[in-house]
Design an enzyme around this catalytic site. Structure first.
Site, PDB file in Angstrom:
ATOM      1  CG  ASP A 239      94.607  45.676  16.232  1.00 56.42           C
ATOM      2  OD1 ASP A 239      94.472  44.454  16.093  1.00 56.42           O
ATOM      3  OD2 ASP A 239      94.736  46.255  17.324  1.00 56.42           O
TER       4      ASP A 239
HETATM    5  N1  URA Z   1      98.437  44.616  19.971  1.00 55.66           N
HETATM    6  C1  URA Z   1      97.348  45.304  19.573  1.00 55.66           C
HETATM    7  O1  URA Z   1      96.513  45.683  20.404  1.00 55.66           O
HETATM    8  N2  URA Z   1      97.195  45.544  18.268  1.00 55.66           N
HETATM    9  C2  URA Z   1      98.082  45.165  17.328  1.00 55.66           C
HETATM   10  O2  URA Z   1      97.890  45.429  16.150  1.00 55.66           O
HETATM   11  C3  URA Z   1      99.220  44.455  17.757  1.00 55.66           C
HETATM   12  C4  URA Z   1      99.374  44.193  19.094  1.00 55.66           C
END
Ligand code: URA
Length: 244
Positions: free
Chosen positions: A109
């Site tokens: 993310d």
């Molecule tokens: N899980 C998440 O919630 N975000 C990420 O970026 C990776 C794994």
């Protein structure tokens, strides 16, 4: 030179992950010598055949595989372009790597930091991202509370998200990397998985960092910094995600 199957040829040409290329073939977006390809195993003669993916000619000359380990900073998108002009991983790569058609292996993310691999090797990408290989990913997270024993157990046994139940995870309390207070190891890569697992139990993840993928660890690489993996690390990574 022996002919090679179409999908293997495309993956080795480094024009995308094996999964994306398989989709392109399935959706009629790949042409071999002007004809829409239908068979992943169609034999390709690298000296004579020409392949278009989405109308773009693929360079079939073998190219060197490159493997970069990036410590992704917060606010950076794990894509190679963004139509809204936001910062992407390509923007923070040293310029010598920008023209190599590298792409991120999986995604983090925008506000997740830590280990992100970039490569032009579709085979490795396939191994690390396809669910059947169950490649481990370890994250550190920070929540402004303590997990109750039953919450920890629910995370470990799997929680029901919109797209199904998560598979078993390992969760540990940690004190060695503030502000992070927990580590979680999962073997899937559902979108926003860790945040959603915690949200399911009523906890908001305030910071999230990936520190390991397979047997490759982020180590002390600073945020925004990137380094090339050596052949031994690539081998270890490949072997740590096998379907055996
Ligand atoms: N899980 C998440 O919630 N975000 C990420 O970026 C990776 C794994």
């Amino acid at each position: 030179m022996l002919p090679k199957p179409l999908l293997k040829t495309l993956t080795e040409a480094g024009v995308g992950s094996r999964r994306r290329l398989a989709d392109a073939i399935r959706n009629g977006r790949v042409r071999v010598n002007g004809v829409v390809a239908e068979d992943f195993r169609q034999p390709i003669d690298l000296r004579k055949d020409s392949i278009l993916v989405n109308g773009v000619l693929v360079n079939l000359k073998p190219q060197k595989s490159v493997y970069l380990l990036l410590n992704k900073p917060k606010g950076c998108l794990s894509t190679t372009s963004d139509d809204r002009g936001r910062m992407t991983v390509l923007d923070i790569l040293p310029s010598k790597y920008r023209s190599l058609r590298l792409y991120p292996v999986g995604r983090l993310d925008k506000n997740t930091t830590g280990l992100l691999l970039l490569t032009n090797d579709g085979e490795l990408t396939y191994r690390l991202t396809h669910p059947k290989f169950e490649c481990e990913k370890e994250y550190l997270f920070y929540i402004n509370s303590i997990l109750k024993a039953n919450e920890k157990m629910r995370l470990q046994q799997g929680v029901k998200l919109e797209d199904g139940k998560t598979s078993p995870a390992r969760v540990r309390r940690i004190a060695s990397s503030p502000p992070f207070n927990y580590s979680i190891t999962i073997r899937e890569g559902k979108k926003r998985q860790v945040r959603l697992m915690l949200a399911h139990l009523g906890h908001r993840v305030l910071a999230l960092k990936r520190i390991r993928e397979g047997d490759l660890i982020l180590g002390d690489l600073q945020e925004r910094k990137v380094r090339e993996l050596n052949p031994k690390e690539v081998r270890i990574l490949m072997n740590s995600c096998s379907d055996g």
